[in-house]
Design an enzyme around this catalytic site. Structure first.
Site, mmCIF file in Angstrom:
data_model
loop_
_atom_site.group_PDB
_atom_site.id
_atom_site.type_symbol
_atom_site.label_atom_id
_atom_site.label_comp_id
_atom_site.label_asym_id
_atom_site.label_seq_id
_atom_site.Cartn_x
_atom_site.Cartn_y
_atom_site.Cartn_z
ATOM 1 N N SER A 436 0.825 -1.203 0.000
ATOM 2 C CA SER A 436 0.000 0.000 0.000
ATOM 3 C C SER A 436 0.863 1.258 0.000
ATOM 4 O O SER A 436 1.986 1.258 0.517
ATOM 5 C CB SER A 436 -0.924 0.019 1.215
ATOM 6 O OG SER A 436 -0.185 -0.011 2.411
ATOM 7 N N ARG A 518 -5.162 4.020 14.722
ATOM 8 C CA ARG A 518 -5.471 3.126 13.608
ATOM 9 C C ARG A 518 -6.665 2.251 13.958
ATOM 10 O O ARG A 518 -6.610 1.441 14.886
ATOM 11 C CB ARG A 518 -4.241 2.270 13.289
ATOM 12 C CG ARG A 518 -4.481 1.088 12.370
ATOM 13 C CD ARG A 518 -4.677 1.493 10.943
ATOM 14 N NE ARG A 518 -4.617 0.331 10.066
ATOM 15 C CZ ARG A 518 -5.313 0.209 8.949
ATOM 16 N NH1 ARG A 518 -6.105 1.182 8.562
ATOM 17 N NH2 ARG A 518 -5.207 -0.855 8.192
ATOM 18 N N CYS A 519 -7.760 2.429 13.243
ATOM 19 C CA CYS A 519 -8.964 1.636 13.444
ATOM 20 C C CYS A 519 -9.247 0.811 12.196
ATOM 21 O O CYS A 519 -8.973 1.248 11.084
ATOM 22 C CB CYS A 519 -10.160 2.537 13.745
ATOM 23 S SG CYS A 519 -9.987 3.503 15.246
ATOM 24 N N ASP A 602 -0.202 -11.837 1.737
ATOM 25 C CA ASP A 602 0.129 -11.335 3.073
ATOM 26 C C ASP A 602 -0.430 -12.250 4.155
ATOM 27 O O ASP A 602 -1.623 -12.565 4.154
ATOM 28 C CB ASP A 602 -0.458 -9.937 3.271
ATOM 29 C CG ASP A 602 0.284 -8.874 2.488
ATOM 30 O OD1 ASP A 602 1.480 -9.064 2.231
ATOM 31 O OD2 ASP A 602 -0.332 -7.853 2.123
ATOM 32 N N GLU A 608 0.098 -14.644 14.979
ATOM 33 C CA GLU A 608 -0.914 -14.157 15.915
ATOM 34 C C GLU A 608 -1.927 -15.238 16.281
ATOM 35 O O GLU A 608 -2.454 -15.258 17.397
ATOM 36 C CB GLU A 608 -1.625 -12.963 15.274
ATOM 37 C CG GLU A 608 -2.841 -12.437 15.980
ATOM 38 C CD GLU A 608 -3.576 -11.438 15.098
ATOM 39 O OE1 GLU A 608 -4.789 -11.572 14.934
ATOM 40 O OE2 GLU A 608 -2.910 -10.529 14.560
ATOM 41 N N CYS A 646 4.474 -9.385 9.956
ATOM 42 C CA CYS A 646 5.057 -8.259 10.692
ATOM 43 C C CYS A 646 4.735 -8.344 12.172
ATOM 44 O O CYS A 646 3.749 -8.948 12.572
ATOM 45 C CB CYS A 646 4.570 -6.930 10.130
ATOM 46 S SG CYS A 646 2.775 -6.721 10.122
ATOM 47 N N HIS A 697 5.528 2.829 10.997
ATOM 48 C CA HIS A 697 4.571 3.298 11.992
ATOM 49 C C HIS A 697 5.094 4.510 12.751
ATOM 50 O O HIS A 697 4.562 4.885 13.797
ATOM 51 C CB HIS A 697 4.219 2.169 12.958
ATOM 52 C CG HIS A 697 3.525 1.030 12.280
ATOM 53 N ND1 HIS A 697 4.194 -0.100 11.873
ATOM 54 C CD2 HIS A 697 2.231 0.862 11.896
ATOM 55 C CE1 HIS A 697 3.343 -0.923 11.280
ATOM 56 N NE2 HIS A 697 2.151 -0.364 11.282
#
Length: 761
Positions: A436, A518-519, A602, A608, A646, A697
């Site tokens: 992006s 960030r939402c 991705d 996670e 990431c 970030h």
């Protein structure tokens, strides 16, 4: 029974907090306006919970609750010391999360990683051997008084427990363990307790999620030591110790030894722990039952929850029970009433944060004899069993007909690599981005206008084409080697695919916080999943026509789509993931047919999704890798498959990462200063790697020298021929000037590395 909540969404009904914070960062509003907006939000949230007995305070945060604890406890890294007298406390707080590059200072941000197995990111506390702690700031005390005044009753302050706070952090020097800092930390907690007690506090919620993890003997001892010290004085405070995301199981006896007034357990994630808990539960404390799902948007099945409550009441008596969500509600959207376009049959099965508060009260009413509430709830659940909206026989038939050869590439990586190099003709240290590019307010506006019907399809596509042409030109001027189309048509890497896959629905206002301001708006997987049309081919093909350099097609992987969606709860997650994988595979093959020779899938959420207990890892990893290989296989050897991950610790799962068999993996390494590459090096990871060389970030621009230093570290650990050069993550949230300059510096650093390794082939 006492009704209480563990935490409420911070961002507001219409993301008011996000908007206020970003306006403050852009210097469009002043500090007092930011604080005023936050105060109004807290008031609204407390009032919405007023039917409860135990209402949390200090669960609000401007950025992250772990960062709040670091700030409150004075655990501010030394590199920020020069800023303390230069900027305001709130700016110091934000600089810890985002870095600071102004007024002659260039201070890096603190590391960020995932909050257990969620998509929420927290700021990692940093610890040194000589670490000191001291009470810093007044937020917790001010918010307690605010809540008490608004509610007319005593709120429940929420803090991360001392042991979990230390375990959430990281040692910044070798030679000590962060848990050894406990003796210095506990006095500050005691000071906080005393001050809040003076303000009228009685119940305190201490979150100790690590109590459900695999603990060493040293860590177990730390829990005993910490809580003996916290409760050694007859202070009259009552501690509610909360656990969530897993069951206590082997740590049950340890939890029972802790001198607390109440213990909270997660019965949504681990309902079968209840029998063991009740069997030997201490007679001197209350038990909080987490029966409302704090992580998903489905309506509670009252019959199941009531069964748990009755079982516990039969053993302990109802006066010793507390009813609550399984965890904080920051992981679910604000209010289902804001959704007006969801099919009634599906909406009838859903509940957001506001509705979940009412569910707590409903359960208490049902326990006391309200059968009408139970009957209505049962009807909602029965309607979904045979729904043709949810169940698709064609998808189920396809899943049943898969074969073993569907899950593997045609050749090994070593066989594919020379074919790909011949086709792509890329230099050493090839440069690319993660996908992006900055999404400006103009881009967001015309995309929103198209969705609202204010912009025709023809005009919308023309705008997207213009944006793609512009970003291709910018990338060529920067001299990147592998280009991307910029993803201007995508609102979010998961939501975009959810809007186009059957079995998903998108919401209008179901926002949740991912990190800071960030939402994201996760799609809802309500039924069987299938792909009915091309999703990305149109824009990747258009981009490829604008340049002679290779364009990288961009797809989101099945595990990440699963993890970052609200997933149906009527079948195994692995089966839902398999359905998604086949849809992504169909898109992959369509991209290849359209002439796209590099395709990135991705999977930042693969790590996670790991279960919190290691003895459950293998089962998850086997089906997760299997699902990725369904999505990534089927292409020819000349098509290069990339994947991106990431902000994850991969050290213990590298064997499985290698089994994914992606030709190139890109990972976050800049905030951790290439630390992660040491694990890849020790493992002798066979395929190519793109270690992130700058932090996306943060607003700061890395210098050529800084990136060159990171690349130099990378070449000491990996063969130069295997190294790609890229940022840590996508550039969607950045501004154009900083993005262009950062990428220019990155390309210059890559060219410098090529000159130094000119003889390597």
């Amino acid at each position: 029974m006492r009704k209480h909540n563990l935490g409420y969404p911070r961002i507001g009904m219409d993301r008011e907090l996000k908007k206020a914070i970003e306006q403050y960062w852009e210097e469009k509003i002043r500090e007092e306006q930011l604080f005023k907006s936050a105060k109004e939000l807290r008031k609204q949230h407390w009032i919405l919970q007023s039917e409860l007995d135990g209402i949390p305070c200090n669960d609000f945060s401007f950025y992250d609750h772990v960062l709040d604890m670091s700030f409150l406890l004075g655990a501010i890294p030394d590199r920020y010391s020069p800023l303390i007298s230069l900027i305001s406390p709130i700016d110091l707080y934000f600089s810890m999360a985002r870095g600071y590059q102004k007024n002659g200072f260039d201070v890096t941000a603190m590391e960020m990683t995932k909050w257990f197995d969620t998509n929420y990111h927290y700021i990692v506390p940093e610890f040194l051997p000589n670490q000191t702690f001291n009470l810093h700031g007044t937020k917790i005390f001010e918010e307690f008084n605010e809540a008490k005044e608004i509610l007319g009753k005593v709120p429940k302050p929420v803090l991360i427990g001392p042991v979990s706070f230390l375990l959430l952090g990281k040692e910044k020097l070798e030679g000590f363990h962060r848990i050894d800092l406990l003796d210095r930390l506990i006095p500050v907690y005691i000071e906080i307790f005393k001050r809040l007690k003076e303000q009228g506090a009685d119940w305190f919620q201490l979150d100790e999620p690590f109590l459900v993890m695999d603990l060493s003997e040293k860590e177990k001892h730390a829990f005993l030591k910490a809580y003996e010290h916290l409760t050694q004085e007859d202070s009259g405070i009552k501690i509610l110790l909360t656990t969530y995301f897993e069951g206590l199981y082997e740590n049950r006896s340890l939890a029972f030894k802790l001198p607390v007034s109440a213990l909270h357990i997660d019965l949504v994630r681990c309902p079968n722990q209840l029998d063991g808990i009740l069997y030997s539960f201490p007679k001197d404390r209350l038990l909080s039952l987490g029966v409302i799902d704090g992580r998903n948007i489905w309506k509670n099945k009252y019959s199941v929850s009531i069964e748990h409550i009755k079982k516990a009441a039969n053993v302990l008596g109802k006066e010793r029970l507390m009813i609550a969500p399984s965890c904080s509600l920051i992981h679910v959207p604000f209010d289902l009433n804001l959704e007006t376009d969801i099919h009634p049959e599906i909406k009838d099965r859903m509940a957001f944060a506001r509705q979940k508060i009412h569910e707590i009260t409903d359960l208490c009413c049902i326990f006391e004899g309200n059968t009408l509430l139970l009957k209505e709830n049962s009807k909602s659940h029965k309607r979904s069993v045979d729904s043709t909206i949810i169940h698709d026989s064609g998808v189920k038939k396809r899943m049943a007909s898969t074969k073993e050869q569907d899950f593997h590439r045609n050749s090994t990586f070593e066989s594919r690599r020379p074919i790909q190099r011949e086709c792509l003709q890329l230099p050493l240290f090839p440069t690319t981005t993660i996908g992006s590019f900055p999404q400006t307010s103009e881009i967001r506006k015309f995309r929103a206008n198209f969705k609202k019907g204010k912009l025709s399809l023809q005009d919308y596509e023309k705008e997207i084409e213009t944006s793609i042409k512009d970003v291709i030109q910018k990338q060529e001027q920067i001299d990147l080697d592998v280009l991307v189309h910029g993803e201007f048509e995508r609102n979010d890497m998961v939501e975009y695919f959810g809007e186009q896959l059957k079995g998903f629905l998108s919401t209008k206002n179901a926002w949740i916080q991912s990190y800071g301001s960030r939402c994201v708006k996760p799609p809802v997987i309500y039924g069987d999943v299938s792909r009915t049309k091309d999703m990305t081919v149109r824009w990747s093909s258009f981009a490829q026509k604008q340049t002679k350099k290779p364009i990288k097609g961009m797809l989101t992987g099945p595990i990440t789509i699963l993890q970052w969606s609200f997933v149906r709860n009527d079948q195994l997650r692995s089966e839902t993931a398999r359905q998604i994988a086949w849809s992504i595979r169909d898109e992959l093959l369509a991209l290849e047919d359209a002439g796209i020779g590099i395709i990135q899938i991705d999977e930042p959420a693969l790590r996670e999704g790991l279960p919190l207990k290691k003895n459950n890892w293998n089962k998850y990893l086997e089906w997760a890798i299997h699902v990725f290989k369904i999505a990534s296989s089927g292409v020819t050897d000349s098509t290069q498959i990339h994947t991106h991950m990431c902000y994850s610790e991969f050290n213990e799962i590298l064997e499985y990462i290698a089994k994914m068999d992606a030709d190139v993996i890109t990972i976050e390494t800049s905030r951790s200063h290439m630390e992660l590459l040491e694990a890849f090096s020790r493992f002798k990871y066979p395929n190519e790697i793109g270690p992130g060389v700058y932090d996306v970030h943060s607003t700061r621009i890395p210098s050529v020298e800084e990136i060159s230093s990171l690349l130099d570290q990378a070449t000491r650990l990996l063969p130069a021929k295997n190294i790609w050069v890229n940022p840590d993550c996508g550039l969607k949230t950045r501004k154009w000037p900083e993005t262009i300059q950062s990428l220019k510096n990155m390309v210059l650093a890559a060219k410098k590395a090529r000159r130094e390794f000119i003889n390597i082939t």
